[in-house]
Design a protein around this motif. Structure first.
Motif, PDB file in Angstrom:
ATOM      1  N   ASP A   1       0.463  -1.674  -0.329  1.00 38.71           N
ATOM      2  CA  ASP A   1      -0.425  -0.221   0.010  1.00 38.71           C
ATOM      3  C   ASP A   1       0.446   1.192   0.010  1.00 38.71           C
ATOM      4  O   ASP A   1       0.964   2.151   0.083  1.00 38.71           O
ATOM      5  CB  ASP A   1      -1.129  -0.159   1.218  1.00 38.71           C
ATOM      6  N   GLY A   2       2.586   1.354  -0.282  1.00 35.13           N
ATOM      7  CA  GLY A   2       3.172   2.102   0.058  1.00 35.13           C
ATOM      8  C   GLY A   2       3.745   2.312  -1.798  1.00 35.13           C
ATOM      9  O   GLY A   2       3.291   2.034  -2.435  1.00 35.13           O
ATOM     10  N   VAL A   3       4.764   2.946  -1.613  1.00 31.55           N
ATOM     11  CA  VAL A   3       5.541   3.461  -3.099  1.00 31.55           C
ATOM     12  C   VAL A   3       6.722   1.899  -3.073  1.00 31.55           C
ATOM     13  O   VAL A   3       7.713   1.369  -2.145  1.00 31.55           O
ATOM     14  CB  VAL A   3       6.445   4.622  -2.552  1.00 31.55           C
ATOM     15  N   ASP A   4       7.265   1.382  -3.900  1.00 35.08           N
ATOM     16  CA  ASP A   4       7.333   0.007  -3.927  1.00 35.08           C
ATOM     17  C   ASP A   4       9.043   0.784  -5.004  1.00 35.08           C
ATOM     18  O   ASP A   4       9.127   0.357  -6.219  1.00 35.08           O
ATOM     19  CB  ASP A   4       6.985  -1.065  -5.308  1.00 35.08           C
ATOM     20  N   PHE A   5      10.067   1.128  -4.232  1.00 31.52           N
ATOM     21  CA  PHE A   5      10.884   1.202  -4.819  1.00 31.52           C
ATOM     22  C   PHE A   5      11.960   0.989  -3.789  1.00 31.52           C
ATOM     23  O   PHE A   5      11.505   1.482  -2.867  1.00 31.52           O
ATOM     24  CB  PHE A   5      10.663   3.030  -5.086  1.00 31.52           C
ATOM     25  N   GLU A   6      12.925   0.945  -4.454  1.00 28.15           N
ATOM     26  CA  GLU A   6      14.330   0.401  -3.204  1.00 28.15           C
ATOM     27  C   GLU A   6      15.450   1.176  -3.917  1.00 28.15           C
ATOM     28  O   GLU A   6      16.658   0.711  -4.833  1.00 28.15           O
ATOM     29  CB  GLU A   6      14.825  -0.578  -3.457  1.00 28.15           C
ATOM     30  N   PRO A   7      15.688   2.647  -3.249  1.00 31.02           N
ATOM     31  CA  PRO A   7      17.240   3.118  -4.264  1.00 31.02           C
ATOM     32  C   PRO A   7      18.393   2.782  -3.864  1.00 31.02           C
ATOM     33  O   PRO A   7      18.662   1.859  -3.013  1.00 31.02           O
ATOM     34  CB  PRO A   7      16.999   4.871  -3.190  1.00 31.02           C
ATOM     35  N   PHE A   8      19.215   2.597  -4.772  1.00 25.83           N
ATOM     36  CA  PHE A   8      20.595   1.944  -4.715  1.00 25.83           C
ATOM     37  C   PHE A   8      21.343   3.045  -3.918  1.00 25.83           C
ATOM     38  O   PHE A   8      21.191   4.256  -4.086  1.00 25.83           O
ATOM     39  CB  PHE A   8      21.149   2.011  -5.476  1.00 25.83           C
ATOM     40  N   PRO A   9      23.093   2.711  -3.544  1.00 23.32           N
ATOM     41  CA  PRO A   9      23.670   4.210  -2.523  1.00 23.32           C
ATOM     42  C   PRO A   9      24.175   4.515  -3.590  1.00 23.32           C
ATOM     43  O   PRO A   9      24.597   5.424  -3.084  1.00 23.32           O
ATOM     44  CB  PRO A   9      24.256   1.955  -1.462  1.00 23.32           C
ATOM     45  N   ALA A  10      24.381   4.466  -4.988  1.00 23.83           N
ATOM     46  CA  ALA A  10      24.902   5.040  -5.946  1.00 23.83           C
ATOM     47  C   ALA A  10      24.360   4.269  -7.109  1.00 23.83           C
ATOM     48  O   ALA A  10      24.375   3.082  -7.422  1.00 23.83           O
ATOM     49  CB  ALA A  10      26.723   4.476  -5.621  1.00 23.83           C
ATOM     50  N   PHE A  11      24.943   5.033  -7.921  1.00 21.43           N
ATOM     51  CA  PHE A  11      24.027   4.767  -9.748  1.00 21.43           C
ATOM     52  C   PHE A  11      25.345   3.607  -9.870  1.00 21.43           C
ATOM     53  O   PHE A  11      26.462   2.871  -9.224  1.00 21.43           O
ATOM     54  CB  PHE A  11      25.064   5.645 -11.215  1.00 21.43           C
ATOM     55  N   LEU A  12      24.489   2.533 -10.463  1.00 21.78           N
ATOM     56  CA  LEU A  12      25.095   1.177 -11.594  1.00 21.78           C
ATOM     57  C   LEU A  12      26.373   1.562 -11.915  1.00 21.78           C
ATOM     58  O   LEU A  12      26.123   2.376 -12.598  1.00 21.78           O
ATOM     59  CB  LEU A  12      24.352   0.730 -11.513  1.00 21.78           C
TER      60      LEU A  12
END
Length: 175
Positions: free
Chosen positions: A27-38
């Motif tokens: 029910d929230g935002v389905d987003f997992e940020p990375f700690p840096a760009f690939l």
């Protein structure tokens, strides 16, 4: 291709991605940020796998996060001679979904503040889902993009209008 290999997060993106994204059991935002760009290599490997085209590289993307199924959020380096923060933000989903979700970083910050992640902005799979305004992300947007304030619907509409051929462009690269 835009001649840049800068893999450092812009300050505004780093500030936004340092905050938690609550999936809240769907029910929230389905987003997992990375700690840096690939890295360039990881981006090329992903883009070749995603398109099935081993002749491509990933130089036109800076991937900074994913949804739970493995779809990626990235800057699409399509505007020659423009800095990263002025490039559009796109989503390339694990099931072939594509979408330009924001015309630049400032607009993307307001999209996040409005309770949307890249997946939610690019797809309409959950018709009963309701976004929830995120006050912490709104503070980041106010700090870095005051002049870009707009609703998530306006962010997506402007991006889609500016880049109407994104899906066709990407699909032409697929094998």
């Amino acid at each position: 291709m835009i001649p840049t290999d800068d893999r450092q997060f812009p300050a505004a993106l780093a500030a936004a991605l340092a905050l938690p994204f609550d999936y809240n059991d769907g029910d929230g935002v389905d987003f997992e940020p990375f700690p840096a760009f690939l890295s360039a290599e990881e981006t090329t490997d992903w883009f070749q796998s995603w398109t099935g085209n081993t002749e491509l590289d990933g130089d036109n993307f800076r991937v900074f996060g994913q949804d739970g199924s493995g779809g990626y959020a990235a800057f699409w380096l399509i505007r020659p001679n423009h800095p990263l923060v002025h490039q559009p933000v796109v989503f390339l989903g694990s099931e072939g979904e594509t979408g330009v979700v924001a015309r630049d970083l400032g607009a993307f910050l307001w999209l996040l503040a409005g309770g949307y992640g890249p997946w939610e902005a690019a797809t309409s799979y959950e018709p009963d889902w309701t976004p929830r305004h995120n006050q912490e992300l709104a503070a980041v947007a106010e700090r870095f993009a005051t002049d870009c304030k707009q609703s998530p619907a306006a962010v997506v509409e402007q991006a889609t209008r500016e880049f109407p051929d994104f899906d066709d462009t990407i699909m032409e690269l697929c094998r």
